[in-house]
Write a protein that holds these residues in place. Structure first.
Motif, PDB file in Angstrom:
ATOM      1  N   MET A 205      -9.411  -2.517  -0.312  1.00  0.00           N
ATOM      2  CA  MET A 205      -8.904  -1.146  -0.340  1.00  0.00           C
ATOM      3  C   MET A 205      -9.946  -0.151  -0.842  1.00  0.00           C
ATOM      4  SD  MET A 205      -6.110  -0.732   1.031  1.00  0.00           S
ATOM      5  CE  MET A 205      -5.080  -1.902   1.888  1.00  0.00           C
ATOM      6  N   GLN A 206     -10.951  -0.630  -1.526  1.00  0.00           N
ATOM      7  CA  GLN A 206     -12.004   0.267  -1.992  1.00  0.00           C
ATOM      8  C   GLN A 206     -13.093   0.491  -0.947  1.00  0.00           C
ATOM      9  OE1 GLN A 206     -13.578  -0.789  -5.903  1.00  0.00           O
ATOM     10  NE2 GLN A 206     -11.683  -1.915  -6.350  1.00  0.00           N
TER      11      GLN A 206
ATOM     12  N   TYR B 227      -1.938  -7.439  -4.435  1.00  0.00           N
ATOM     13  CA  TYR B 227      -2.815  -7.371  -5.604  1.00  0.00           C
ATOM     14  C   TYR B 227      -3.788  -8.544  -5.644  1.00  0.00           C
ATOM     15  CZ  TYR B 227       0.538  -3.842  -7.018  1.00  0.00           C
ATOM     16  OH  TYR B 227       1.334  -2.733  -7.042  1.00  0.00           O
ATOM     17  N   ASP B 228      -3.897  -9.249  -4.529  1.00  0.00           N
ATOM     18  CA  ASP B 228      -4.892 -10.309  -4.430  1.00  0.00           C
ATOM     19  C   ASP B 228      -6.286  -9.694  -4.618  1.00  0.00           C
ATOM     20  OD1 ASP B 228      -5.229 -13.295  -3.140  1.00  0.00           O
ATOM     21  OD2 ASP B 228      -6.889 -11.978  -2.556  1.00  0.00           O
ATOM     22  N   PRO B 229      -7.201 -10.435  -5.272  1.00  0.00           N
ATOM     23  CA  PRO B 229      -8.552  -9.872  -5.478  1.00  0.00           C
ATOM     24  C   PRO B 229      -9.205  -9.383  -4.185  1.00  0.00           C
ATOM     25  CG  PRO B 229      -8.283 -11.857  -6.774  1.00  0.00           C
ATOM     26  CD  PRO B 229      -7.037 -11.735  -5.938  1.00  0.00           C
TER      27      PRO B 229
ATOM     28  N   GLU C  38      -7.627  -5.934  -3.332  1.00  0.00           N
ATOM     29  CA  GLU C  38      -8.094  -4.891  -4.252  1.00  0.00           C
ATOM     30  C   GLU C  38      -9.521  -4.477  -3.896  1.00  0.00           C
ATOM     31  OE1 GLU C  38      -7.551  -6.453  -8.169  1.00  0.00           O
ATOM     32  OE2 GLU C  38      -5.439  -5.794  -8.257  1.00  0.00           O
ATOM     33  N   TRP C  39     -10.354  -5.455  -3.552  1.00  0.00           N
ATOM     34  CA  TRP C  39     -11.716  -5.132  -3.112  1.00  0.00           C
ATOM     35  C   TRP C  39     -11.693  -4.393  -1.777  1.00  0.00           C
ATOM     36  CZ3 TRP C  39     -13.835  -7.099   1.455  1.00  0.00           C
ATOM     37  CH2 TRP C  39     -15.190  -6.819   1.666  1.00  0.00           C
TER      38      TRP C  39
ATOM     39  N   MET D  64       0.845  -1.204   0.000  1.00  0.00           N
ATOM     40  CA  MET D  64       0.000   0.000   0.000  1.00  0.00           C
ATOM     41  C   MET D  64       0.877   1.249   0.000  1.00  0.00           C
ATOM     42  SD  MET D  64      -2.864   1.147   2.784  1.00  0.00           S
ATOM     43  CE  MET D  64      -1.652   1.171   4.096  1.00  0.00           C
TER      44      MET D  64
END
Length: 600
Positions: free
Chosen positions: A434-435, A426-428, A431-432, A1
């Motif tokens: 962090m949003q 960058y694992d799915p 990524e989810w 991050m």
């Protein structure tokens, strides 16, 4: 991050729907004092006083499964660490939102730390029609009317009545004293509220049974339900205190072993830190930290330090499973035989309280690979339910649907693939995550010093001097001619921007009291200390300093000097800056705290 991106989040509000009412909003906007710490209502010492527990009582305590709680009840709580964790707690997910993913206190944690029963009937019952009569029925002693306050019993009455177990007491008398002590642990420590003077009599009905029945309750799930409820309440904007079993949310005593990348800790006192002893196989894991005092050997303690450490937490610093395998394997069979239930995704119940145990959100704590969890609804309606003006309620009937799910908990056990190594950023899932998460709590990118206490006093002194300058300039601006006015405004704006940059903007607030002479400029958190654009046609807003600094003695140094006067330590004496505040008693050590050997 990339921590240089200071966007706090969430960018997708689909999960954290209560963000606008969360305490992190005020911290990020700097509308509150960042050094204010939650008051932790942990009354164990006040409850017990000089009550020395008779050894004849302990076999009953151990059989009921409360020996771990008995030993951990005296453990001190770090209010700064609790506050930092509360700032990351989310009611929508019942978890702490950390930079590396979600984490929470699970049924597994409660079972290992305390060895209190998890498997069993939910803790529930009915409201009491005659509380004083019920006390006499269970404890065989009638309290006076002065000892009863509605559905509450004065704590001092329990202590004074059952403190001394007579010599030669028969088994029935010993059992009564054991029930009285368990009532204090349950109502005062596990399910305790904000009052330290009275205990909730409703919990006494749980002890009006034989000892096998008492042992058959799922005390651990009820304890976790109450902890979740108090964390949810404390995470709201404007909350000032937290109660319940905060010993589970306070982490290990002493400073968390978190180091920023490339930085070595030079604190010699911390290098001499003696870790607590390894518990024996017949002790609850939490007894490892059942010491009389916290270790204050390291100076880097306090809320801003914890905020910064959590903001910068990385995957390699996170220990998802902190328990030693051989000590877990040595747990009693009646706990190990029901390990699968620790991963169940079920409601946790304690009378009127129903809270979701969302184990699918923290799969790494069970050694499983984390995937995007299913949608959850922790129900704002359930969070609003309390026992006030509900004296006729039968909570078993009221929450029958949730009790039914608890009885079928083996149908809702979370499964997954074993985890190997650390999770790729960058694992799915990441990524989810962090949003949908709140990434940062502290608006300042500047980390606190590794030796935090001394530097905080100096920095706060600078901040108070800076606010004095801003206030002085605001006072003289109305009388300054138009030509030099812009330059004076620019100097004032530079001071204001600096205060915002380093998290002290809460000391000032806008004012507009000069009859139309004031205009407005924008200050963004993290703005350069050079202030706004001097060529801009937008002027500056008038500011006034809140009178939050301690009163100065005539012999004190001038506020314009670089070295500030000695001020109370903000981490041992909490100063509140709200307009409304209740009288508080602040206890401050008169001499430095020394290192202690926790192995004794």
């Amino acid at each position: 991050m990339d921590t240089r991106d200071r966007t706090p989040g969430p960018t997708d509000p689909f999960v954290l729907t209560l963000q606008d009412t969360h305490r992190s909003v005020d911290i990020w906007s700097q509308s509150v004092d960042p050094a204010v710490i939650l008051t932790c209502r942990h009354y164990t010492v006040a409850f017990l006083g000089d009550w020395v527990i008779d050894p004849r009582i302990l076999p009953f305590v151990e059989y009921a499964g409360f020996m771990g709680i008995h030993r951990m009840a005296f453990r001190e709580v770090d209010p700064a660490l609790v506050t930092a964790l509360v700032e990351r707690w989310r009611q929508e997910t019942h978890s702490f939102h950390l930079p590396v993913g979600e984490a929470t206190v699970t049924l597994r944690d409660v079972a290992i730390l305390t060895r209190i029963p998890i498997h069993g009937s939910p803790v529930s019952g009915s409201a009491l029609v005659d509380p004083p009569g019920y006390v006499a029925q269970v404890l065989r002693v009638q309290p006076s009317p002065d000892d009863i306050r509605g559905g509450e019993l004065r704590t001092g009455w329990i202590r004074d009545t059952f403190r001394v177990l007579p010599d030669g007491a028969d088994e029935a008398t010993v059992a009564r004293h054991a029930r009285a002590y368990l009532f204090l642990l349950i109502s005062g420590v596990l399910f305790g509220g904000k009052s330290g003077s009275h205990l909730q009599i409703i919990y006494l009905q749980l002890l009006d049974h034989d000892w096998e029945h008492i042992r058959g309750y799922s005390w651990g799930s009820a304890c976790l339900a109450m902890l979740y409820r108090h964390l949810c309440r404390a995470s709201r904007r404007g909350s000032r205190e937290i109660s319940g079993s905060v010993i589970f949310a306070s982490g290990r005593p002493g400073r968390p072993a978190i180091h920023r990348q490339g930085q070595q800790d030079q604190d010699q006192q911390y290098k001499r830190y003696i870790p607590p002893p390894r518990p024996s196989a017949d002790e609850a894991y939490g007894c490892k930290w059942a010491v009389p005092k916290l270790t204050y050997a390291h100076a880097a303690r306090g809320l801003p330090y914890y905020q910064d450490a959590l903001d910068r937490l990385t995957e390699d610093q996170m220990t998802w499973d902190p328990y030693e395998a051989d000590l877990v394997a040595a747990m009693p069979p009646h706990l190990l035989d029901h390990q699968a239930q620790w991963r169940s995704r079920v409601p946790l119940i304690c009378f009127e309280v129903v809270e979701g145990h969302l184990s699918d959100r923290v799969m790494r704590q069970f050694g499983l690979r984390q995937t995007v969890p299913q949608q959850c609804d922790t129900s704002a309606r359930l969070h609003r339910i309390d026992r006030r003006r509900k004296s006729d309620r039968n909570w078993r009937t009221e929450h029958a649907q949730y009790i039914d799910v608890w009885h079928r908990r083996l149908e809702f056990v979370v499964t997954g693939d074993p985890i190997h190594g650390v999770m790729d950023p960058y694992d799915p899932y990441m990524e989810w995550y962090m949003q949908i998460t709140r990434r940062f709590i502290n608006p300042s990118y500047t980390p606190p010093s590794a030796h935090y206490h001394p530097s905080f006093d100096v920095i706060r002194g600078y901040a108070l001097d800076m606010t004095g300058m801003v206030d002085a300039l605001s006072d003289v601006l109305p009388g300054i001619p138009e030509t030099p006015r812009a330059q004076v405004e620019r100097v004032r704006d530079m001071g204001m921007a600096t205060l915002q940059r380093y998290g002290h903007a809460y000391l000032v607030h806008p004012r507009d009291d000069h009859g139309g002479h004031s205009s407005h400029s924008q200050f963004e958190a993290g703005q350069s200390s050079c202030g706004g654009d001097p060529a801009s046609s937008t002027g500056a807003e008038e500011y006034d300093v809140r009178s939050s600094a301690p009163l100065r003695h005539p012999d004190d140094p001038s506020p314009s000097q670089l070295t500030p006067p000695v001020r109370p330590n903000p981490f041992t004496m909490v100063r509140h800056y709200s307009r409304r505040q209740r009288p508080r008693v602040h206890i401050q050590d008169t001499e430095p705290l020394h290192q202690i050997d926790e192995s004794e």
